[in-house]
Design an enzyme around this catalytic site. Sequence first.
Site, PDB file in Angstrom:
ATOM      1  NE  ARG A 188      20.126  -6.550   1.979  1.00 15.75           N
ATOM      2  CZ  ARG A 188      21.084  -7.423   2.230  1.00 15.75           C
ATOM      3  NH1 ARG A 188      22.157  -7.059   2.853  1.00 15.75           N
ATOM      4  NH2 ARG A 188      20.984  -8.688   1.832  1.00 15.75           N
ATOM      5  CB  THR A 189      13.331  -6.602   3.128  1.00 19.96           C
ATOM      6  OG1 THR A 189      14.064  -6.232   1.967  1.00 19.96           O
ATOM      7  CG2 THR A 189      11.931  -6.022   3.045  1.00 19.96           C
TER       8      THR A 189
ATOM      9  CE  LYS B 280      -0.705 -27.736  10.737  1.00 21.06           C
ATOM     10  NZ  LYS B 280      -1.622 -27.352  11.833  1.00 21.06           N
TER      11      LYS B 280
ATOM     12  NE  ARG C  26      11.324 -10.063   0.278  1.00 17.13           N
ATOM     13  CZ  ARG C  26      12.591  -9.646   0.222  1.00 17.13           C
ATOM     14  NH1 ARG C  26      13.574 -10.510   0.382  1.00 17.13           N
ATOM     15  NH2 ARG C  26      12.868  -8.373   0.025  1.00 17.13           N
TER      16      ARG C  26
ATOM     17  CG  HIS D 200      11.397  -4.802  -2.776  1.00 19.26           C
ATOM     18  ND1 HIS D 200      10.836  -4.421  -1.570  1.00 19.26           N
ATOM     19  CD2 HIS D 200      12.556  -5.445  -2.466  1.00 19.26           C
ATOM     20  CE1 HIS D 200      11.633  -4.808  -0.589  1.00 19.26           C
ATOM     21  NE2 HIS D 200      12.679  -5.435  -1.104  1.00 19.26           N
TER      22      HIS D 200
HETATM   23  C1  NCD Z   1      16.298  -7.242  -3.162  1.00 22.04           C
HETATM   24  C2  NCD Z   1      15.052  -8.091  -3.254  1.00 22.04           C
HETATM   25  O1  NCD Z   1      14.770  -8.914  -2.374  1.00 22.04           O
HETATM   26  O2  NCD Z   1      14.359  -7.901  -4.241  1.00 22.04           O
HETATM   27  N1  NCD Z   1      16.865  -7.226  -1.883  1.00 22.04           N
HETATM   28  C3  NCD Z   1      16.346  -6.403  -0.926  1.00 22.04           C
HETATM   29  O3  NCD Z   1      15.195  -6.471  -0.583  1.00 22.04           O
HETATM   30  N2  NCD Z   1      17.167  -5.474  -0.413  1.00 22.04           N
HETATM   31  C4  NCD Z   1      17.268  -7.483  -4.237  1.00 22.04           C
HETATM   32  C5  NCD Z   1      17.775  -8.869  -4.493  1.00 22.04           C
HETATM   33  O4  NCD Z   1      17.393  -9.832  -3.823  1.00 22.04           O
HETATM   34  O5  NCD Z   1      18.590  -8.993  -5.395  1.00 22.04           O
END
Ligand code: NCD
Length: 316
Positions: A59-60, A88, A109, A137
């Site tokens: 999703r993200t 590396k 991320r 997040h």
């Molecule tokens: C979440 C995350 O990655 O923190 N997912 C997301 O970004 N929608 C929640 C999760 O992974 O449980």
Amino acid sequence: MLSFKNLKLYTTDQIFERCDLNKIIKVASALEPYAKGDKFTDILKDKVIASLFYEPSTRTKFSFHAAAYKLGAKVITEIGPKFSSMYKGETLSDTLKVVEQYSDLIIMRHPKEGSAKLAASILSKPFLNAGDGSGEHPTQALLDIYTLYKEKQTIDNLNILLCGDLKFGRTIHSLLKLLRFFKINLFFVSPKQLRLPKKYYDLMNEYKIHFEESEKIDDFIERADIMYVTRIQKERFPDKEEYESLKDYYIINRTLLQKAKDNITIMHPLPRVNEISTDIDSHKGAAYFRQAANGVYVRMALMLLLTGRESQFIEP
Ligand code: NCD
């Protein structure tokens, strides 16, 4: 009011006032027709967005990429960490310093808590934290706030039940920092091993936010306007046996919802494992797929705000 242009957003602590939230919501709402294809813009056609994901994401990552494409920007990304120079032995700092030579905005991320703060301190280009380990997040929290407004029209006076892995769940951490602006009641529900880190209790006390907690959803289900469910964060457990013993601690199903208000809204950042039974998906209050869609609008808004290009989409 926060100056969004060139912001390096690594924590929702950086959002100081409700008017900053309102601005994001206003821009996101104005961008919905562009995301849905009813209007067209290529306002970011001269921009390159670097997308670095060192942890799994659907999703993200996809909603960030979709947001960029809907605004006409180009996205550069890796197929996976194995194809990165980090494999590396390059440090994260060096990778970031190089990547910003090729891009106008960086999204990252990373599995390590604190990595986003480090990135923000190094980079001179705008930056968005897409999740740093069990830290934060922020863009998810902003889309959660947007979802709350869309589903309930107001956030004040809501009873919000937060359930699941409150210890490692970064979406909860970022969301709580935004909920500090509202007059709400919070119900924290988790196994005792997965209670919120202490600093969030301190935050609730500092902002005088009323909260109650329990290990049982039943204690609050009748009063909840919102139930925000989270996945037990398997990848964060040092002890896999502990994960196995907690993984199915909560399962939300129709039987449980019989005790809830008729107009309860159920949110989840997704992915879900077993914590929400699929028989809930057709419930009118099941908002998690709408919530995922909202991610595109909010991320489009952030891209425009951070590049200083939002003004033509909102009235002054
Ligand atoms: C979440 C995350 O990655 O923190 N997912 C997301 O970004 N929608 C929640 C999760 O992974 O449980």
